[in-house]
Design a protein around this motif. Sequence first.
Motif, PDB file in Angstrom:
ATOM      1  N   UNK A 116       7.665  30.097  53.067  1.00 33.55           N
ATOM      2  CA  UNK A 116       7.845  31.523  52.874  1.00 33.55           C
ATOM      3  C   UNK A 116       8.625  32.135  54.033  1.00 33.55           C
ATOM      4  N   UNK A 117       9.328  33.197  53.746  1.00 31.29           N
ATOM      5  CA  UNK A 117       9.967  33.997  54.773  1.00 31.29           C
ATOM      6  C   UNK A 117       9.592  35.448  54.503  1.00 31.29           C
ATOM      7  N   UNK A 118       8.669  35.949  55.311  1.00 29.18           N
ATOM      8  CA  UNK A 118       8.265  37.348  55.213  1.00 29.18           C
ATOM      9  C   UNK A 118       9.230  38.168  56.054  1.00 29.18           C
ATOM     10  N   UNK A 119       9.886  39.121  55.422  1.00 22.76           N
ATOM     11  CA  UNK A 119      10.895  39.927  56.091  1.00 22.76           C
ATOM     12  C   UNK A 119      10.436  41.375  56.101  1.00 22.76           C
ATOM     13  N   UNK A 120      10.199  41.883  57.291  1.00 22.27           N
ATOM     14  CA  UNK A 120       9.771  43.265  57.466  1.00 22.27           C
ATOM     15  C   UNK A 120      10.829  44.061  58.220  1.00 22.27           C
ATOM     16  N   UNK A 121      10.713  45.367  58.167  1.00 21.32           N
ATOM     17  CA  UNK A 121      11.647  46.257  58.877  1.00 21.32           C
ATOM     18  C   UNK A 121      13.094  45.861  58.593  1.00 21.32           C
ATOM     19  N   UNK A 122      13.391  45.672  57.343  1.00 21.24           N
ATOM     20  CA  UNK A 122      14.718  45.211  56.964  1.00 21.24           C
ATOM     21  C   UNK A 122      15.790  46.232  57.300  1.00 21.24           C
ATOM     22  N   UNK A 123      16.949  45.708  57.671  1.00 19.78           N
ATOM     23  CA  UNK A 123      18.094  46.518  58.047  1.00 19.78           C
ATOM     24  C   UNK A 123      19.246  46.212  57.101  1.00 19.78           C
ATOM     25  N   UNK A 124      20.186  47.133  56.971  1.00 24.83           N
ATOM     26  CA  UNK A 124      21.353  46.843  56.115  1.00 24.83           C
ATOM     27  C   UNK A 124      22.085  45.572  56.535  1.00 24.83           C
ATOM     28  N   UNK A 125      22.093  45.276  57.812  1.00 24.82           N
ATOM     29  CA  UNK A 125      22.774  44.065  58.286  1.00 24.82           C
ATOM     30  C   UNK A 125      22.052  42.779  57.910  1.00 24.82           C
ATOM     31  N   UNK A 126      20.862  42.892  57.339  1.00 20.48           N
ATOM     32  CA  UNK A 126      20.163  41.711  56.813  1.00 20.48           C
ATOM     33  C   UNK A 126      20.649  41.352  55.405  1.00 20.48           C
ATOM     34  N   UNK A 127      21.488  42.175  54.832  1.00 16.46           N
ATOM     35  CA  UNK A 127      22.019  41.897  53.505  1.00 16.46           C
ATOM     36  C   UNK A 127      22.814  40.596  53.516  1.00 16.46           C
ATOM     37  N   UNK A 128      22.425  39.684  52.637  1.00 18.39           N
ATOM     38  CA  UNK A 128      23.064  38.370  52.589  1.00 18.39           C
ATOM     39  C   UNK A 128      22.442  37.557  51.456  1.00 18.39           C
ATOM     40  N   UNK A 129      23.079  36.449  51.168  1.00 19.93           N
ATOM     41  CA  UNK A 129      22.449  35.430  50.329  1.00 19.93           C
ATOM     42  C   UNK A 129      21.642  34.526  51.263  1.00 19.93           C
ATOM     43  N   UNK A 130      20.390  34.339  50.946  1.00 17.44           N
ATOM     44  CA  UNK A 130      19.491  33.538  51.771  1.00 17.44           C
ATOM     45  C   UNK A 130      19.274  32.179  51.118  1.00 17.44           C
ATOM     46  N   UNK A 131      19.386  31.141  51.935  1.00 13.80           N
ATOM     47  CA  UNK A 131      19.217  29.771  51.477  1.00 13.80           C
ATOM     48  C   UNK A 131      18.091  29.094  52.249  1.00 13.80           C
ATOM     49  N   UNK A 132      17.326  28.254  51.568  1.00 16.16           N
ATOM     50  CA  UNK A 132      16.403  27.395  52.292  1.00 16.16           C
ATOM     51  C   UNK A 132      16.974  25.975  52.289  1.00 16.16           C
ATOM     52  N   UNK A 133      16.614  25.241  53.318  1.00 12.91           N
ATOM     53  CA  UNK A 133      17.134  23.892  53.498  1.00 12.91           C
ATOM     54  C   UNK A 133      16.079  23.033  54.186  1.00 12.91           C
ATOM     55  N   UNK A 134      16.164  21.733  53.983  1.00 14.49           N
ATOM     56  CA  UNK A 134      15.186  20.815  54.565  1.00 14.49           C
ATOM     57  C   UNK A 134      15.896  19.627  55.208  1.00 14.49           C
ATOM     58  N   UNK A 135      15.254  19.081  56.222  1.00 14.87           N
ATOM     59  CA  UNK A 135      15.814  17.924  56.897  1.00 14.87           C
ATOM     60  C   UNK A 135      14.694  17.054  57.447  1.00 14.87           C
ATOM     61  N   UNK A 136      15.006  15.802  57.674  1.00 15.12           N
ATOM     62  CA  UNK A 136      14.107  14.894  58.377  1.00 15.12           C
ATOM     63  C   UNK A 136      14.566  14.848  59.816  1.00 15.12           C
ATOM     64  N   UNK A 137      13.671  15.050  60.733  1.00 17.78           N
ATOM     65  CA  UNK A 137      14.046  15.032  62.136  1.00 17.78           C
ATOM     66  C   UNK A 137      13.587  16.294  62.822  1.00 17.78           C
ATOM     67  N   UNK A 138      13.905  16.426  64.107  1.00 18.84           N
ATOM     68  CA  UNK A 138      13.421  17.558  64.894  1.00 18.84           C
ATOM     69  C   UNK A 138      14.161  18.846  64.571  1.00 18.84           C
ATOM     70  N   UNK A 139      13.735  19.890  65.243  1.00 17.69           N
ATOM     71  CA  UNK A 139      14.320  21.203  65.026  1.00 17.69           C
ATOM     72  C   UNK A 139      15.812  21.233  65.375  1.00 17.69           C
ATOM     73  N   UNK A 140      16.558  21.936  64.560  1.00 22.92           N
ATOM     74  CA  UNK A 140      17.921  22.302  64.875  1.00 22.92           C
ATOM     75  C   UNK A 140      18.256  23.561  64.111  1.00 22.92           C
TER      76      UNK A 140
END
Length: 122
Positions: free
Chosen positions: A79-103
């Motif tokens: 989940x991605x809880x988005x609060x206090x949204x701003x006009x600059x948050x306007x976008x297409x949002x994608x989720x993605x997955x990977x094996x391995x550490x954070x990047x």
Amino acid sequence: VQLQAFGGGLVEAGGSLRLSCAASGRTFSSRFVGWFRQAPGKEREFVAAISWSGGSAYYADSVKGRFTISRDNAKKTVYLQMNSLKPEDTAVYYCAARTGPYTNYDLSYDYWGQGTLVTVSS
């Protein structure tokens, strides 16, 4: 792993939305999951990521303190809880997955869902 993002929509500035990323596949719980976004005319950018256990979360500076990423491995959903949204948050949002550490490098993610559009009106 197959991913499906949903939950986008139109919201006024200051409002909230919760995006969901539903996964299929046996190895979802072992994968890092990230959210990225792409605004019109701009490059795709990192938003947030969460470790396989949910114990570690990472955020872009632009959303820190406003967005919260979480996951429920039993439901194979992030989940991605988005609060206090701003006009600059306007976008297409994608989720993605990977094996391995954070990047936060998008090309390091192996699996992508289709995008969900978030529009924040001023």
